[in-house]
Design a protein around this motif. Structure first.
Motif: not given
Length: 197
Positions: A168-196
């Motif tokens: 909670k409160g941490e962020s990651a920068f994702i570079t362009s042209n990459c494939d990624y996946e996200v899973i939730s180790p917690a019972p529920t997770t809410t995150m926001y994504k900023a992009t173009a």
């Protein structure tokens, strides 16, 4: 007196004006910015809702938490109720003095059922909310740079052989042209994504 007695509703601008006066450190000097509440729309955004504010539209966050995404700018101007510098002449050059009607957005749920995109007229950014349960996998291809930030829970982000766990409160920068996946180790997770878009 009505504010102190709890008889003013938060939809009433009198509530916010009285609250500003009541919470002022020095009540002998009142900031004229307090009167702006009588010209503003008072908007209550519920969790998961969004509002787009175009350039030149004055706004203020009165209480609660929000995720704000804005274009790169060097002309953020303040109008009052702040200890920071207020440049009235410059503010008047940029403020749009036209009636506006707030558009509360609910976002468009994507086919994966996990991501909700808030579409706006802004050509340079887009915000989305991603809600995950521990059984979900969010898969994405970043066509442009992206930023992920976790608001609740925990997210494990994997791109190729690289893996990072965001709390909670941490962020990651994702570079362009990459494939990624996200899973939730917690019972529920809410995150926001900023992009173009």
């Amino acid at each position: 007196p009505l504010y102190k007695a709890g008889q003013l509703d938060k939809a009433n601008p009198d509530y916010w004006a009285a609250k500003a006066v009541d919470s002022a450190e020095d009540r002998s000097v009142l900031d004229r910015g307090i009167y702006s509440i009588y010209f503003f729309n008072i908007v209550r955004a519920e969790p998961g809702q969004a509002v787009f504010q175009d350039a030149g539209i004055p706004h203020a966050y009165l209480e609660g938490q929000n995720m704000e995404l804005m274009a790169n700018s060097d002309n953020v101007l303040r109008g009052g109720l702040t200890p920071k510098h207020v440049d009235v002449a410059e503010l008047l050059k940029h403020v749009i003095f036209e009636e506006t009607h707030p558009n509360i957005m609910h976002g468009e749920l994507q086919p994966d059922g996990l991501e909700r995109i808030y579409k706006s007229p802004a050509p340079d950014f887009e915000l989305s909310k991603i809600d995950l349960k521990s059984s979900d996998r969010y898969l994405s291809r970043a066509s442009t740079a992206q930023i992920l930030i976790v608001l609740e829970g925990e997210a494990e982000v994997t791109e190729g052989q690289k893996k990072v766990v965001l709390k909670k409160g941490e962020s990651a920068f994702i570079t362009s042209n990459c494939d990624y996946e996200v899973i939730s180790p917690a019972p529920t997770t809410t995150m926001y994504k900023a992009t173009a878009p």
